[in-house]
Design an enzyme around this catalytic site. Structure first.
Site, short mmCIF file in Angstrom:
data_model
loop_
_atom_site.label_atom_id
_atom_site.label_comp_id
_atom_site.label_asym_id
_atom_site.label_seq_id
_atom_site.Cartn_x
_atom_site.Cartn_y
_atom_site.Cartn_z
N ASN A 37 0.84 -1.20 0.00
CA ASN A 37 0.00 0.00 0.00
C ASN A 37 0.87 1.25 0.00
O ASN A 37 1.78 1.33 -0.84
CB ASN A 37 -1.12 -0.05 1.04
CG ASN A 37 -0.75 -0.32 2.47
OD1 ASN A 37 -0.20 -1.36 2.78
ND2 ASN A 37 -1.05 0.61 3.36
N ASP A 38 0.66 2.19 0.88
CA ASP A 38 1.23 3.54 0.75
C ASP A 38 2.71 3.60 0.36
O ASP A 38 3.54 2.90 0.97
CB ASP A 38 1.16 4.28 2.10
CG ASP A 38 -0.15 4.10 2.80
OD1 ASP A 38 -1.05 3.43 2.28
OD2 ASP A 38 -0.27 4.64 3.92
N SER A 98 3.02 3.83 8.04
CA SER A 98 3.59 4.79 7.09
C SER A 98 4.40 5.89 7.74
O SER A 98 4.22 6.23 8.91
CB SER A 98 2.46 5.42 6.27
OG SER A 98 2.01 4.47 5.36
N ARG A 156 -0.96 9.02 13.24
CA ARG A 156 0.06 8.32 12.44
C ARG A 156 0.47 9.09 11.19
O ARG A 156 -0.11 10.08 10.84
CB ARG A 156 -0.47 6.94 12.04
CG ARG A 156 -1.79 6.94 11.30
CD ARG A 156 -2.19 5.51 10.89
NE ARG A 156 -3.53 5.47 10.35
CZ ARG A 156 -4.61 5.19 11.06
NH1 ARG A 156 -4.53 4.92 12.34
NH2 ARG A 156 -5.80 5.18 10.48
N ASP A 157 1.47 8.50 10.53
CA ASP A 157 1.97 8.94 9.22
C ASP A 157 2.70 10.29 9.28
O ASP A 157 2.31 11.26 8.61
CB ASP A 157 0.82 9.00 8.18
CG ASP A 157 -0.07 7.75 8.20
OD1 ASP A 157 0.43 6.69 8.61
OD2 ASP A 157 -1.25 7.85 7.80
C1 FRU Z 1 -3.16 4.48 4.71
C2 FRU Z 1 -2.78 3.78 6.00
C3 FRU Z 1 -1.95 4.68 6.90
C4 FRU Z 1 -1.21 3.68 7.75
C5 FRU Z 1 -0.94 2.57 6.76
C6 FRU Z 1 -0.91 1.19 7.32
O1 FRU Z 1 -3.44 3.58 3.68
O2 FRU Z 1 -3.93 3.34 6.68
O3 FRU Z 1 -2.68 5.61 7.64
O4 FRU Z 1 -0.04 4.21 8.29
O5 FRU Z 1 -1.95 2.66 5.77
O6 FRU Z 1 -0.57 0.26 6.34
#
Ligand code: FRU
Length: 486
Positions: A37-38, A98, A156-157
């Protein structure tokens, strides 16, 4: 905690490249197995673009989140992806979530979210630093151990940015009242100081603008600030918010003294079906975006799950801000993928019979001079299946219609597109990943199609009344290349 054996996982990746399945893309980054993903940690370091990304190497579920890693100088030749960071201790046992990358003291450093849940399922989110060392991220100190008072553990992130020589990070969060927001911290000699929530036009609204904001980023375009973020929980209306979750931005000005942003309306970065959690490299004046081609909580739309892998990253796109709006265009480096070229120069009579076969990877550049036409259809035909772009000049609505495909996500996406006389379209057609740019990047749309049969698409065009001319180019595109580093 699962055991992550880096040597084994890396060897399995090497063995899985080149990809075999016909749904695997050729010029979009993806992995031979697991769920990605991200994009994370995007950093230009010692002449190379480093791309990290969320990855579950053990299956196609949203768990076991680790960071994969590849690097490139030209967005054509990439190092074979490797595992760079994975859960190791009580802080990140439920996922290395992330985060971003930045360069400090000649080192590539990262800032990521440690996700942990206790037996009762109560989440803790700590923000931790790391340093890339020989292909692996060494985990450094925890900068922020948990969420501040008034906010939940949806915290987060982190994304680092600089203003007036000082270092800050912005991160996505949720208030106790379940309102999405962005929080800002500043680095001080004694540690990271919580400055508070960034006040925006949405802060004082009676209705909240989403229940959670994920993956924020703070960019500078000349004297303008742009806050990128992914709000969750917006209701679809007319031409807006048609995906489950959104990715968009505010453009305006930030004052870190008053912690306020003065900005225009929220605009979405992409009008397709499969785009989320974008992140930006800032390098020598270019803002280069990579997004995740996928959507949280919509795994059922992606039939590659049965084949053992899921999702891709978008191609790199260069962003420019013009009159408060972000234009996105494919990075110029991608022109190096062009091989065979076919000129398109069709007059009004010939248009309706146009059926141009495409190769395994294609870039299509079309200037469609609308003439008398008010409705135009541009289709990718996969035998009996089709993906349709329909433009209605009177209502100025572009519709992307996936209902003609049998597998995977279907439906339509509609958006306003102002076209005067010429519809400018640039279309990248990979095996399943498609990226469309309209009016030189004024709008972009990213989506997947999963053709049922092993069939190459044909491009067709039709209109309700005679078009004036259609001119442009079609290129066959080579695949990006992976190289094993010794
Ligand atoms: C976005 C997310 C982020 C998180 C990550 C986990 O797609 O939900 O907020 O850090 O993916 O995989």
């Amino acid at each position: 905690m699962l055991e992550f054996n880096k040597a084994e996982i890396d060897a399995k990746v090497r063995a899985g490249i080149p990809f075999e399945h016909r749904w695997h893309n050729r010029f979009h980054l993806e992995m031979p197995f697991g769920l990605i993903n991200d994009p994370n940690g995007l950093t230009c370091y010692q002449g190379e673009y480093h791309i990290f990304f969320q990855w579950n190497p053990f299956g196609c579920e949203h768990k076991n989140k680790s960071w994969g890693h590849t690097k490139t100088r030209d967005f054509v030749n990439y190092s074979t992806p490797e595992l760079a960071m994975w859960p190791t201790d009580e802080h990140d046992k439920d996922g290395c979530y992330s985060g971003c990358g930045f360069v400090e003291d000649e080192k590539l450093r990262v800032f990521y979210t440690c996700n942990a849940k206790d037996e009762a399922g109560v989440r803790t989110a700590a923000q931790r630093l790391g340093t890339l060392e020989g292909g692996v991220i060494r985990k450094d100190e925890i900068a922020v151990p948990g969420n501040p008072e008034g906010y939940t553990a949806h915290f987060r992130d982190p994304y680092v940015f600089y203003r007036h020589g000082q270092k800050y990070f912005v991160l996505g969060s949720q208030t106790k009242e379940e309102r999405g927001c962005a929080l800002i911290y500043r680095e001080d000699p004694t540690g990271w100081t919580f400055l508070g929530e960034l006040k925006t036009k949405m802060t004082e609204l009676p209705e909240k603008f989403g229940y959670m904001w994920e993956c924020p980023g703070l960019l500078k375009f000349g004297s303008h600030d742009v806050l990128l973020f992914c709000p969750q929980g917006l209701e679809a209306k007319d031409f807006k918010y048609q995906n489950l979750y959104q990715s968009g931005y505010f453009a305006g000005h930030i004052s870190l003294d008053s912690m306020e942003m003065y900005h225009g309306r929220f605009q979405e970065l992409d009008k397709g079906f499969d785009f989320y959690a974008p992140q930006v490299f800032q390098h020598e004046g270019r803002q280069i975006l990579l997004g995740w081609m996928g959507m949280p909580d919509r795994d059922m739309d992606y039939p590659t799950k049965e084949k053992g892998w899921m999702y891709s990253l978008t191609m790199p796109r260069v962003l420019t801000l013009r009159q408060g709006h972000i234009f996105s265009q494919p990075a110029r480096e991608l022109r190096a993928l062009r091989v065979e070229e076919t000129a398109v120069d069709i007059d009004a009579e010939a248009v309706s019979s146009m059926a141009q076969p495409l190769s395994e990877g294609a870039e299509i550049l079309l200037d469609i001079h609308l003439g008398e036409a008010s409705n135009v259809d541009i289709a990718l035909n996969y035998g009996m299946e089709k993906l349709l772009f329909h433009y209605d000049r009177l209502t100025q609505i572009m519709t992307i219609d996936r209902d003609g495909m049998k597998l995977g996500g279907r439906g339509q996406r509609r958006f306003k597109l102002y076209v005067d006389k010429v519809l400018y379209l640039q279309l990248f057609v990979d095996k399943t990943a498609i990226e469309a740019f309209f009016q030189h990047g004024e709008e972009a749309a990213t989506l997947f199609v999963f053709p049922q049969k092993h069939i190459l698409p044909e491009l067709s065009l039709s209109a309700d009344k005679p078009l004036e001319t259609v001119s442009g180019r079609i290129w066959e595109l080579e695949a990006i290349r992976f190289h094993v580093h010794q």
